[in-house]
Scaffold this motif. Structure first.
Motif, mmCIF file in Angstrom:
data_model
loop_
_atom_site.group_PDB
_atom_site.id
_atom_site.type_symbol
_atom_site.label_atom_id
_atom_site.label_comp_id
_atom_site.label_asym_id
_atom_site.label_seq_id
_atom_site.Cartn_x
_atom_site.Cartn_y
_atom_site.Cartn_z
ATOM 1 N N ARG A 71 0.800 -1.160 0.105
ATOM 2 C CA ARG A 71 0.112 -0.122 0.005
ATOM 3 C C ARG A 71 1.033 1.280 0.210
ATOM 4 N NH1 ARG A 71 -4.615 -1.529 4.230
ATOM 5 N NH2 ARG A 71 -5.704 -3.183 2.931
ATOM 6 N N GLN A 72 2.133 1.371 0.802
ATOM 7 C CA GLN A 72 2.787 2.339 0.772
ATOM 8 C C GLN A 72 3.556 2.496 -0.887
ATOM 9 O OE1 GLN A 72 5.759 1.819 3.747
ATOM 10 N NE2 GLN A 72 4.807 2.195 5.424
ATOM 11 N N LEU A 73 3.943 1.521 -1.338
ATOM 12 C CA LEU A 73 4.373 1.649 -2.808
ATOM 13 C C LEU A 73 3.372 2.264 -3.597
ATOM 14 C CD1 LEU A 73 6.329 -1.796 -3.071
ATOM 15 C CD2 LEU A 73 7.026 0.505 -2.423
ATOM 16 N N ARG A 74 2.061 1.781 -3.620
ATOM 17 C CA ARG A 74 1.186 2.535 -4.505
ATOM 18 C C ARG A 74 1.143 4.049 -3.947
ATOM 19 N NH1 ARG A 74 -3.047 -2.195 -3.905
ATOM 20 N NH2 ARG A 74 -1.958 -3.843 -5.179
ATOM 21 N N ARG A 75 1.224 4.504 -2.617
ATOM 22 C CA ARG A 75 0.969 5.873 -2.578
ATOM 23 C C ARG A 75 2.255 6.593 -2.822
ATOM 24 N NH1 ARG A 75 0.421 5.478 2.884
ATOM 25 N NH2 ARG A 75 2.221 6.175 3.314
ATOM 26 N N THR A 76 3.408 5.943 -2.724
ATOM 27 C CA THR A 76 4.615 6.829 -2.528
ATOM 28 C C THR A 76 5.487 6.786 -3.954
ATOM 29 O OG1 THR A 76 5.980 5.270 -1.515
ATOM 30 C CG2 THR A 76 4.852 6.914 -0.260
ATOM 31 N N GLY A 77 5.197 5.619 -4.508
ATOM 32 C CA GLY A 77 5.965 5.446 -6.037
ATOM 33 C C GLY A 77 7.389 4.842 -5.706
ATOM 34 N N GLU A 78 7.669 4.295 -4.582
ATOM 35 C CA GLU A 78 8.975 3.876 -4.046
ATOM 36 C C GLU A 78 9.307 2.642 -4.982
ATOM 37 O OE1 GLU A 78 10.375 5.116 0.293
ATOM 38 O OE2 GLU A 78 8.646 4.135 0.106
ATOM 39 N N GLY A 79 10.489 1.977 -4.999
ATOM 40 C CA GLY A 79 10.671 0.722 -5.656
ATOM 41 C C GLY A 79 10.572 -0.221 -4.632
ATOM 42 N N GLY A 80 10.614 -1.569 -4.820
ATOM 43 C CA GLY A 80 10.427 -2.812 -3.997
ATOM 44 C C GLY A 80 9.302 -3.103 -4.127
ATOM 45 N N ASP A 81 8.771 -3.298 -5.265
ATOM 46 C CA ASP A 81 7.379 -4.065 -5.634
ATOM 47 C C ASP A 81 7.442 -5.441 -5.621
ATOM 48 O OD1 ASP A 81 4.562 -3.932 -6.383
ATOM 49 O OD2 ASP A 81 4.959 -4.447 -8.227
ATOM 50 N N GLY A 82 8.567 -5.967 -6.190
ATOM 51 C CA GLY A 82 8.936 -7.455 -6.391
ATOM 52 C C GLY A 82 9.063 -8.126 -4.986
ATOM 53 N N LEU A 83 9.741 -7.086 -4.107
ATOM 54 C CA LEU A 83 9.843 -7.608 -2.647
ATOM 55 C C LEU A 83 8.749 -7.947 -1.869
ATOM 56 C CD1 LEU A 83 13.027 -5.236 -1.600
ATOM 57 C CD2 LEU A 83 13.124 -7.951 -2.241
ATOM 58 N N THR A 84 7.818 -6.869 -2.082
ATOM 59 C CA THR A 84 6.485 -7.094 -1.138
ATOM 60 C C THR A 84 5.456 -8.103 -1.794
ATOM 61 O OG1 THR A 84 5.543 -5.537 -2.687
ATOM 62 C CG2 THR A 84 6.409 -4.505 -0.850
ATOM 63 N N LEU A 85 5.957 -8.361 -3.037
ATOM 64 C CA LEU A 85 4.972 -9.519 -3.782
ATOM 65 C C LEU A 85 5.591 -10.756 -3.276
ATOM 66 C CD1 LEU A 85 2.516 -10.122 -5.705
ATOM 67 C CD2 LEU A 85 4.476 -10.252 -7.515
ATOM 68 N N ALA A 86 6.993 -10.900 -3.260
ATOM 69 C CA ALA A 86 7.373 -12.175 -2.862
ATOM 70 C C ALA A 86 7.113 -12.417 -1.219
ATOM 71 C CB ALA A 86 9.104 -12.241 -2.854
ATOM 72 N N ALA A 87 7.043 -11.398 -0.541
ATOM 73 C CA ALA A 87 6.617 -11.367 0.757
ATOM 74 C C ALA A 87 5.271 -11.998 1.100
ATOM 75 C CB ALA A 87 7.087 -10.343 1.455
ATOM 76 N N ILE A 88 4.492 -11.380 0.316
ATOM 77 C CA ILE A 88 2.954 -11.549 0.419
ATOM 78 C C ILE A 88 2.691 -13.005 -0.032
ATOM 79 C CG2 ILE A 88 0.910 -11.168 -0.378
ATOM 80 C CD1 ILE A 88 1.363 -8.182 -0.681
ATOM 81 N N ILE A 89 3.338 -13.662 -1.096
ATOM 82 C CA ILE A 89 3.365 -14.910 -1.481
ATOM 83 C C ILE A 89 3.650 -15.861 -0.412
ATOM 84 C CG2 ILE A 89 3.933 -16.687 -3.369
ATOM 85 C CD1 ILE A 89 3.681 -14.329 -5.199
ATOM 86 N N ILE A 90 4.995 -15.577 -0.240
ATOM 87 C CA ILE A 90 5.766 -16.806 0.716
ATOM 88 C C ILE A 90 5.083 -16.581 1.859
ATOM 89 C CG2 ILE A 90 7.895 -17.232 1.929
ATOM 90 C CD1 ILE A 90 9.320 -16.110 -0.738
ATOM 91 N N GLY A 91 4.907 -15.282 2.634
ATOM 92 C CA GLY A 91 4.049 -15.197 3.917
ATOM 93 C C GLY A 91 2.517 -15.800 3.844
ATOM 94 N N GLY A 92 2.154 -15.910 2.962
ATOM 95 C CA GLY A 92 0.608 -16.493 2.840
ATOM 96 C C GLY A 92 0.719 -17.988 2.791
ATOM 97 N N ILE A 93 1.542 -18.411 1.834
ATOM 98 C CA ILE A 93 1.675 -19.895 1.838
ATOM 99 C C ILE A 93 2.314 -20.556 3.064
ATOM 100 C CG2 ILE A 93 2.970 -21.709 0.866
ATOM 101 C CD1 ILE A 93 2.982 -20.202 -1.897
ATOM 102 N N SER A 94 3.247 -19.782 3.698
ATOM 103 C CA SER A 94 3.701 -20.340 4.952
ATOM 104 C C SER A 94 2.649 -20.296 6.131
ATOM 105 C CB SER A 94 4.961 -19.595 5.446
ATOM 106 O OG SER A 94 6.118 -19.636 4.404
ATOM 107 N N THR A 95 2.017 -19.048 6.150
ATOM 108 C CA THR A 95 1.155 -18.874 7.045
ATOM 109 C C THR A 95 -0.079 -20.140 7.200
ATOM 110 O OG1 THR A 95 1.558 -16.516 7.145
ATOM 111 C CG2 THR A 95 -0.674 -17.125 8.310
ATOM 112 N N THR A 96 -0.670 -20.135 5.744
ATOM 113 C CA THR A 96 -1.535 -21.254 5.601
ATOM 114 C C THR A 96 -0.843 -22.708 6.200
ATOM 115 O OG1 THR A 96 -2.378 -19.912 3.897
ATOM 116 C CG2 THR A 96 -2.858 -22.314 3.950
ATOM 117 N N LEU A 97 0.374 -23.114 5.648
ATOM 118 C CA LEU A 97 0.965 -24.337 6.283
ATOM 119 C C LEU A 97 0.947 -24.431 7.759
ATOM 120 C CD1 LEU A 97 3.519 -24.872 3.650
ATOM 121 C CD2 LEU A 97 1.545 -26.099 3.924
#
Length: 119
Positions: A71-97
């Motif tokens: 959400r911060q990236l969408r508002r500020t325009g900073e970089g790191g979109d791939g990092l957040t996407l990886a954190a969401i995917i890995i965090g979601g799968i790991s939390t589910t397990l």
């Protein structure tokens, strides 16, 4: 005679390159400088880096930080979109397990406590 009537000389000449020389060009000459498409990048959001690191330590916290960083990236325009996407995917799968594992563990413990578990 007043001060305004006095001759003070010719004004200084304007800068001009010597005859035969081209005016100075701005920027690097052709063929020099960074390759095309290799320009300035916005700085990476620090919460995106923290979210990815937390995903491997405590996945639910990494998932939440990844969503907040996205959400911060969408508002500020900073970089790191791939990092957040990886954190969401890995965090979601790991939390589910983790949640499925905990539910399975609780159900096994409950069946052992009732005496209905037979290996």
């Amino acid at each position: 005679m007043s001060q305004d009537d006095l001759y003070r000389g010719d004004p200084p000449p304007a800068y001009a390159p010597p005859p035969g020389w081209a005016p100075p060009a701005y920027g690097p000459p052709p063929g020099y400088g960074p390759p095309p498409g290799y320009g300035w990048r916005p700085p990476t959001n620090q919460l995106a880096v923290v979210a990815l690191a937390l995903t491997f330590v405590f996945p639910p916290a990494g998932l939440v930080c990844g969503i907040v960083a996205r959400r911060q990236l969408r508002r500020t325009g900073e970089g790191g979109d791939g990092l957040t996407l990886a954190a969401i995917i890995i965090g979601g799968i790991s939390t589910t397990l983790i949640v499925v594992g905990l539910l399975l563990w609780i159900s096994v413990l409950a069946s052992i406590g009732n005496g209905t578990f037979s290996p």
